[in-house]
Scaffold this active site. Structure first.
Site, mmCIF file in Angstrom:
data_model
loop_
_atom_site.group_PDB
_atom_site.id
_atom_site.type_symbol
_atom_site.label_atom_id
_atom_site.label_comp_id
_atom_site.label_asym_id
_atom_site.label_seq_id
_atom_site.Cartn_x
_atom_site.Cartn_y
_atom_site.Cartn_z
ATOM 1 N N ASP A 181 3.465 -5.375 -0.556
ATOM 2 C CA ASP A 181 2.182 -5.464 0.084
ATOM 3 C C ASP A 181 1.873 -6.574 0.929
ATOM 4 O O ASP A 181 2.480 -7.829 0.790
ATOM 5 C CB ASP A 181 0.922 -5.308 -0.877
ATOM 6 C CG ASP A 181 -0.575 -5.390 -0.310
ATOM 7 O OD1 ASP A 181 -0.533 -4.777 0.867
ATOM 8 O OD2 ASP A 181 -0.959 -6.228 -0.565
ATOM 9 N N ASP A 223 -1.564 -8.152 2.885
ATOM 10 C CA ASP A 223 -2.963 -9.107 2.407
ATOM 11 C C ASP A 223 -2.814 -9.167 0.945
ATOM 12 O O ASP A 223 -3.099 -8.045 0.467
ATOM 13 C CB ASP A 223 -3.778 -8.243 3.046
ATOM 14 C CG ASP A 223 -3.726 -8.115 4.556
ATOM 15 O OD1 ASP A 223 -4.233 -9.297 5.213
ATOM 16 O OD2 ASP A 223 -3.406 -7.316 5.193
ATOM 17 N N THR A 241 2.221 -1.609 3.815
ATOM 18 C CA THR A 241 0.827 -2.240 3.979
ATOM 19 C C THR A 241 -0.187 -1.086 4.755
ATOM 20 O O THR A 241 0.062 -0.276 5.251
ATOM 21 C CB THR A 241 0.911 -3.443 5.046
ATOM 22 O OG1 THR A 241 -0.185 -3.810 5.711
ATOM 23 C CG2 THR A 241 1.856 -2.930 6.475
ATOM 24 N N GLY A 242 -1.453 -1.593 4.611
ATOM 25 C CA GLY A 242 -2.169 -0.709 5.283
ATOM 26 C C GLY A 242 -2.553 -1.212 6.710
ATOM 27 O O GLY A 242 -3.143 -0.172 7.587
ATOM 28 N N LYS A 270 1.411 4.814 0.112
ATOM 29 C CA LYS A 270 2.329 3.966 0.126
ATOM 30 C C LYS A 270 3.378 4.348 -0.761
ATOM 31 O O LYS A 270 4.723 4.180 -0.648
ATOM 32 C CB LYS A 270 1.823 2.535 -0.432
ATOM 33 C CG LYS A 270 1.109 1.839 0.607
ATOM 34 C CD LYS A 270 0.596 0.326 -0.050
ATOM 35 C CE LYS A 270 -0.288 -0.495 1.085
ATOM 36 N NZ LYS A 270 -0.312 -1.615 0.593
ATOM 37 N N ASP A 278 -1.544 -6.094 -4.846
ATOM 38 C CA ASP A 278 -2.770 -6.735 -5.291
ATOM 39 C C ASP A 278 -3.880 -5.673 -5.480
ATOM 40 O O ASP A 278 -5.058 -6.045 -5.975
ATOM 41 C CB ASP A 278 -3.097 -8.086 -4.657
ATOM 42 C CG ASP A 278 -3.727 -7.575 -3.234
ATOM 43 O OD1 ASP A 278 -4.926 -8.100 -3.037
ATOM 44 O OD2 ASP A 278 -3.220 -6.906 -2.448
ATOM 45 N N SER A 279 -4.025 -4.576 -4.724
ATOM 46 C CA SER A 279 -5.135 -3.832 -4.624
ATOM 47 C C SER A 279 -5.178 -2.412 -4.595
ATOM 48 O O SER A 279 -4.209 -1.937 -5.008
ATOM 49 C CB SER A 279 -5.904 -4.404 -2.982
ATOM 50 O OG SER A 279 -7.260 -4.076 -3.069
ATOM 51 N N ASN A 337 -5.164 0.279 -2.860
ATOM 52 C CA ASN A 337 -4.364 1.115 -2.087
ATOM 53 C C ASN A 337 -2.882 0.991 -2.521
ATOM 54 O O ASN A 337 -1.973 1.624 -2.029
ATOM 55 C CB ASN A 337 -4.384 0.849 -0.573
ATOM 56 C CG ASN A 337 -4.290 -0.524 0.140
ATOM 57 O OD1 ASN A 337 -3.935 -1.275 -0.783
ATOM 58 N ND2 ASN A 337 -4.296 -0.483 1.200
#
Length: 297
Positions: free
Chosen positions: A6, A8, A40-41, A213, A236-237, A239
């Site tokens: 990932d 961010d 990543t988003g 993802k 970390d998040s 998504n």
């Protein structure tokens, strides 16, 4: 091995940069024959820019899996939203000043100018609804939001979706109102073929249900002929949950959401402490073994 990272809160530090330590660890893994990918988003353009600044070349799973692109710009897969089904919901968001949103197309990220102006006022503390004690947080969130993409500003999003050639891959909505975000998430969740995720408690991300993802790294692994048993991920998040579910080995950042720590096999350092470098070293040293649930938290 395929190692998917990932960006961010994971690969990038709080200045939005790839540190020399993380860069060197990625290069070491690549020199040993491993594939290191970004998941990543962000849009592909934005992710590729960050890689270029660090002098790295990696395949990119972008827009939460809506696009999968190789370093030579070959597109492995493309999974856009059904534009006509989401336009009514985009129009609804345009009518709400409290709801900032972005539309990701194949080659750009669009924002309505009045939305940007209002978000800047929130960050500057010019809106009465923002308590003084929260303004530092809002500024940090807004800085991160605007740092994520080189956007194009339009007077009305109608300019974007009304063009027949426009293909929409993702929309991201941001608000300080949990109730408003919950309503937006509920509206989109009712659209057939759509999945709603989040990369922060103040946003939601809307993609095609097959654009996650997890699906993205499956397609990338298949392209390289790497079995999923040889796929490791770091995140970390929220998504990142789909790729944690898909991978055989999961590394959560020290700053990760609890749900990822619960799913993880290893918890590395934070994104401010070169946690990606530490995670890669953990993988390359051959020490990856699932931890007991009591050790994960």
């Amino acid at each position: 091995m395929l190692i998917a990272l990932d960006m961010d809160g994971t690969l990038l530090n709080e200045d939005g940069m790839i540190s020399p330590g993380n860069r060197d660890a990625i290069r070491r893994a690549q020199s040993l024959g491993h594939i290191v990918a970004i998941a990543t988003g962000r849009s592909f353009m934005d992710a590729e820019k960050q890689l270029r600044l660090a002098e790295l070349e990696c395949p990119v799973v972008s827009m939460n899996g809506a696009g999968v692109t190789l370093p030579d710009l070959t597109r492995v897969s493309s999974t856009p939203l059904e534009k006509e089904t989401i336009i009514p919901f985009l129009r609804w968001m345009s009518e709400l000043p409290e709801l900032y949103y972005e539309v990701y197309t194949g080659d750009n990220v669009y924002v309505e100018l009045n939305k940007r102006v209002r978000l800047e006022k929130l960050a500057a503390g010019q809106q009465a609804e923002v308590p003084e004690e929260l303004r530092w947080l809002i500024r940090a969130l807004v800085d991160q939001q605007f740092r994520q993409a080189a956007v194009t500003y339009v007077e009305s999003m109608e300019e974007v979706w009304s063009k027949p050639e426009t293909v929409i891959y993702k929309t991201l909505a941001f608000s300080l109102s949990p109730e408003l975000l919950k309503e937006a998430a509920g509206r989109f969740a009712g659209v057939p073929g759509v999945i709603v995720t989040a990369s922060h408690e103040n946003n939601i991300e809307v993609n095609h249900e097959l654009a996650t993802k997890g699906e993205g790294i499956k397609k990338l692994a298949a392209h390289y002929g790497i079995p999923m048993e040889e796929v490791a991920v770091m995140g970390d998040s929220y998504n990142d949950v789909p790729m944690f579910e898909a991978a055989s080995y999961r590394i959560a950042m020290a700053n990760a959401a609890d749900v990822l720590k619960d799913m993880s096999d290893f918890i590395t350092l934070s994104n401010q402490e070169d946690g990606v470098a530490a995670g890669i070293e953990h993988l390359l040293n051959g020490t990856r073994q699932p931890k007991s649930r009591s050790e994960q938290r």
